[in-house]
Structures are given as C-alpha cells and as structure tokens.
Design a protein around this motif. Structure first.
Motif, PDB file in Angstrom:
ATOM      1  N   MET A   1       8.357   6.677  13.582  1.00 15.07           N
ATOM      2  CA  MET A   1       8.248   6.252  14.961  1.00 15.07           C
ATOM      3  C   MET A   1       8.775   4.824  15.060  1.00 15.07           C
ATOM      4  O   MET A   1       8.530   4.006  14.186  1.00 15.07           O
ATOM      5  N   TRP A   2       9.457   4.500  16.115  1.00 13.19           N
ATOM      6  CA  TRP A   2      10.196   3.254  16.231  1.00 13.19           C
ATOM      7  C   TRP A   2       9.338   1.995  16.153  1.00 13.19           C
ATOM      8  O   TRP A   2       9.803   0.977  15.675  1.00 13.19           O
ATOM      9  N   SER A   3       8.101   2.023  16.582  1.00 18.69           N
ATOM     10  CA  SER A   3       7.298   0.791  16.570  1.00 18.69           C
ATOM     11  C   SER A   3       6.203   0.807  15.509  1.00 18.69           C
ATOM     12  O   SER A   3       5.324  -0.045  15.523  1.00 18.69           O
ATOM     13  N   GLN A   4       6.257   1.740  14.592  1.00 20.41           N
ATOM     14  CA  GLN A   4       5.203   1.867  13.570  1.00 20.41           C
ATOM     15  C   GLN A   4       5.227   0.662  12.631  1.00 20.41           C
ATOM     16  O   GLN A   4       6.269   0.282  12.113  1.00 20.41           O
ATOM     17  N   ARG A   5       4.047   0.067  12.437  1.00 24.56           N
ATOM     18  CA  ARG A   5       3.928  -1.093  11.552  1.00 24.56           C
ATOM     19  C   ARG A   5       2.516  -1.145  10.981  1.00 24.56           C
ATOM     20  O   ARG A   5       1.649  -0.386  11.408  1.00 24.56           O
ATOM     21  N   SER A   6       2.297  -2.025  10.031  1.00 27.62           N
ATOM     22  CA  SER A   6       0.989  -2.183   9.384  1.00 27.62           C
ATOM     23  C   SER A   6       0.461  -0.844   8.876  1.00 27.62           C
ATOM     24  O   SER A   6      -0.689  -0.480   9.118  1.00 27.62           O
ATOM     25  N   VAL A   7       1.289  -0.130   8.156  1.00 26.37           N
ATOM     26  CA  VAL A   7       0.944   1.195   7.649  1.00 26.37           C
ATOM     27  C   VAL A   7       0.040   1.062   6.428  1.00 26.37           C
ATOM     28  O   VAL A   7       0.317   0.285   5.521  1.00 26.37           O
ATOM     29  N   VAL A   8      -1.045   1.816   6.423  1.00 22.77           N
ATOM     30  CA  VAL A   8      -1.950   1.893   5.274  1.00 22.77           C
ATOM     31  C   VAL A   8      -2.016   3.355   4.859  1.00 22.77           C
ATOM     32  O   VAL A   8      -2.439   4.208   5.628  1.00 22.77           O
ATOM     33  N   ASP A   9      -1.577   3.623   3.639  1.00 26.19           N
ATOM     34  CA  ASP A   9      -1.609   4.983   3.087  1.00 26.19           C
ATOM     35  C   ASP A   9      -2.844   5.093   2.195  1.00 26.19           C
ATOM     36  O   ASP A   9      -3.027   4.276   1.298  1.00 26.19           O
ATOM     37  N   TYR A  10      -3.664   6.089   2.428  1.00 23.48           N
ATOM     38  CA  TYR A  10      -4.906   6.267   1.683  1.00 23.48           C
ATOM     39  C   TYR A  10      -4.768   7.301   0.565  1.00 23.48           C
ATOM     40  O   TYR A  10      -5.755   7.887   0.137  1.00 23.48           O
ATOM     41  N   GLY A  11      -3.547   7.503   0.086  1.00 17.24           N
ATOM     42  CA  GLY A  11      -3.287   8.477  -0.959  1.00 17.24           C
ATOM     43  C   GLY A  11      -4.005   8.176  -2.264  1.00 17.24           C
ATOM     44  O   GLY A  11      -4.487   9.095  -2.943  1.00 17.24           O
ATOM     45  N   LEU A  12      -4.094   6.904  -2.638  1.00 13.38           N
ATOM     46  CA  LEU A  12      -4.803   6.559  -3.881  1.00 13.38           C
ATOM     47  C   LEU A  12      -6.291   6.886  -3.781  1.00 13.38           C
ATOM     48  O   LEU A  12      -6.885   7.388  -4.737  1.00 13.38           O
ATOM     49  N   ALA A  13      -6.880   6.616  -2.634  1.00 13.78           N
ATOM     50  CA  ALA A  13      -8.299   6.940  -2.441  1.00 13.78           C
ATOM     51  C   ALA A  13      -8.520   8.451  -2.494  1.00 13.78           C
ATOM     52  O   ALA A  13      -9.512   8.923  -3.059  1.00 13.78           O
ATOM     53  N   LYS A  14      -7.565   9.198  -1.945  1.00 14.36           N
ATOM     54  CA  LYS A  14      -7.657  10.660  -1.984  1.00 14.36           C
ATOM     55  C   LYS A  14      -7.586  11.151  -3.429  1.00 14.36           C
ATOM     56  O   LYS A  14      -8.398  11.983  -3.852  1.00 14.36           O
ATOM     57  N   ARG A  15      -6.629  10.617  -4.183  1.00  8.72           N
ATOM     58  CA  ARG A  15      -6.507  11.025  -5.585  1.00  8.72           C
ATOM     59  C   ARG A  15      -7.757  10.675  -6.376  1.00  8.72           C
ATOM     60  O   ARG A  15      -8.197  11.443  -7.234  1.00  8.72           O
ATOM     61  N   ALA A  16      -8.342   9.516  -6.101  1.00  9.10           N
ATOM     62  CA  ALA A  16      -9.565   9.112  -6.795  1.00  9.10           C
ATOM     63  C   ALA A  16     -10.718  10.063  -6.467  1.00  9.10           C
ATOM     64  O   ALA A  16     -11.496  10.447  -7.351  1.00  9.10           O
ATOM     65  N   ALA A  17     -10.826  10.448  -5.195  1.00  9.62           N
ATOM     66  CA  ALA A  17     -11.893  11.375  -4.794  1.00  9.62           C
ATOM     67  C   ALA A  17     -11.708  12.727  -5.477  1.00  9.62           C
ATOM     68  O   ALA A  17     -12.673  13.314  -5.987  1.00  9.62           O
ATOM     69  N   LEU A  18     -10.480  13.205  -5.521  1.00 13.65           N
ATOM     70  CA  LEU A  18     -10.220  14.503  -6.160  1.00 13.65           C
ATOM     71  C   LEU A  18     -10.403  14.429  -7.677  1.00 13.65           C
ATOM     72  O   LEU A  18     -10.871  15.394  -8.289  1.00 13.65           O
ATOM     73  N   ALA A  19     -10.075  13.287  -8.272  1.00 12.66           N
ATOM     74  CA  ALA A  19     -10.304  13.109  -9.712  1.00 12.66           C
ATOM     75  C   ALA A  19     -11.804  13.104 -10.009  1.00 12.66           C
ATOM     76  O   ALA A  19     -12.241  13.659 -11.025  1.00 12.66           O
ATOM     77  N   SER A  20     -12.585  12.482  -9.142  1.00 13.51           N
ATOM     78  CA  SER A  20     -14.038  12.493  -9.312  1.00 13.51           C
ATOM     79  C   SER A  20     -14.595  13.901  -9.223  1.00 13.51           C
ATOM     80  O   SER A  20     -15.518  14.260  -9.949  1.00 13.51           O
ATOM     81  N   LEU A  21     -14.001  14.707  -8.339  1.00 11.94           N
ATOM     82  CA  LEU A  21     -14.422  16.101  -8.217  1.00 11.94           C
ATOM     83  C   LEU A  21     -14.082  16.886  -9.490  1.00 11.94           C
ATOM     84  O   LEU A  21     -14.928  17.585 -10.038  1.00 11.94           O
ATOM     85  N   SER A  22     -12.864  16.727  -9.982  1.00  4.18           N
ATOM     86  CA  SER A  22     -12.460  17.507 -11.158  1.00  4.18           C
ATOM     87  C   SER A  22     -13.191  17.058 -12.423  1.00  4.18           C
ATOM     88  O   SER A  22     -13.378  17.852 -13.343  1.00  4.18           O
ATOM     89  N   SER A  23     -13.653  15.806 -12.466  1.00  4.64           N
ATOM     90  CA  SER A  23     -14.396  15.327 -13.638  1.00  4.64           C
ATOM     91  C   SER A  23     -15.886  15.637 -13.553  1.00  4.64           C
ATOM     92  O   SER A  23     -16.619  15.407 -14.511  1.00  4.64           O
ATOM     93  N   GLY A  24     -16.337  16.100 -12.395  1.00  7.05           N
ATOM     94  CA  GLY A  24     -17.744  16.446 -12.238  1.00  7.05           C
ATOM     95  C   GLY A  24     -18.627  15.305 -11.764  1.00  7.05           C
ATOM     96  O   GLY A  24     -19.842  15.467 -11.665  1.00  7.05           O
ATOM     97  N   ARG A  25     -18.037  14.145 -11.471  1.00  5.10           N
ATOM     98  CA  ARG A  25     -18.847  13.015 -10.981  1.00  5.10           C
ATOM     99  C   ARG A  25     -19.371  13.246  -9.569  1.00  5.10           C
ATOM    100  O   ARG A  25     -20.379  12.683  -9.179  1.00  5.10           O
ATOM    101  N   VAL A  26     -18.642  14.057  -8.801  1.00  6.22           N
ATOM    102  CA  VAL A  26     -19.105  14.440  -7.464  1.00  6.22           C
ATOM    103  C   VAL A  26     -18.954  15.951  -7.330  1.00  6.22           C
ATOM    104  O   VAL A  26     -18.221  16.586  -8.087  1.00  6.22           O
TER     105      VAL A  26
END
Length: 132
Positions: free
Chosen positions: A1-26
């Motif tokens: 989008m032409w005016s998009q700025r200050s982008v924050v991608d939460y992909g690392l947090a998603k990967r951390a949550a899924l890693a916690s699931l696969s390790s059994g911590r959650v």
C-alpha cells in the motif's frame, strides 16, 4: 500500500509460540484461545487466506484487520477489509492497522503484522471535510 510505514512483523513471536508448543512448554489450549468476538469477526468479516493453520493443520487461517487512530472516530477499533484501507489511507492523516490470523477450527489466533497508514498530515480528514 502506498502510505504503509512503521511496519512491525510478528513472525518471530509466532515461531517462538509454535516452538513452545512443539517442545511441550505450552499446550494447544494455551495457544488456541481466540475470544468469541474474534472468532465471530473472522467468520463474518475476515478475509480467507491460502495458509494452513500452524496448529491444527485442518483449516486455512482467516485474516481479521482492525484499525485504530484518534482521527477515526466511530471507525476506531472496527474490522475493515483490505480494500477499504486504500480509501482510508487517502482520507485520514494517520491510523494503525493490526492484522490477526485466526483459525475458526481450533481457535488459534496470532497478531501477524501491524503498520501505519494515512497521508501523514495530522487532522487531514477535518481539513478535507471543510474544503481546506
């Protein structure tokens, strides 16, 4: 989008949550806790994607897009379709967009990205409405 700025991608947090699931911590109950209003928004106002749910892998996730900003008035906190954001970006000075992915099957939900849209001119809507 032409005016998009200050982008924050939460992909690392998603990967951390899924890693916690696969390790059994959650458990899946810990991660799949979407509020009933979010599930309803996904069902009625969400935009389908081609991505499988990373938890249940049975359904595709839906994107629910929320907008927040002091200039938005009654529109603040509302769900918007991606197509509506283009017009809003030309009409308002600045507002923040939050995109949440939701699985309507297992109730997985995760904030995927946030960004700022708008003309960059504070109070832009008021000036445009007044013809200034």
């Amino acid at each position: 989008m032409w005016s998009q700025r200050s982008v924050v991608d939460y992909g690392l947090a998603k990967r951390a949550a899924l890693a916690s699931l696969s390790s059994g911590r959650v458990t899946t109950t810990d991660l799949c806790d979407a509020h009933p209003y979010l599930l309803r928004a996904a069902k009625h106002h969400g935009e389908p994607t081609d991505r499988q749910c990373p938890v249940c892998r049975r359904r595709k996730v839906t994107h629910v897009t929320y907008v927040y900003g002091s200039e938005l008035g009654r529109c603040e906190g509302r769900v918007k379709m991606t197509a509506e954001l283009v017009e809003m970006a030309r009409e308002y000075g600045e507002f923040r967009v939050y995109v949440v992915e939701v699985c309507q099957g297992c109730a997985w939900n995760h904030l995927t990205v946030s960004y700022v849209l708008g003309t960059g001119e504070p109070g832009d809507r008021g000036r445009r409405a007044a013809g200034k």
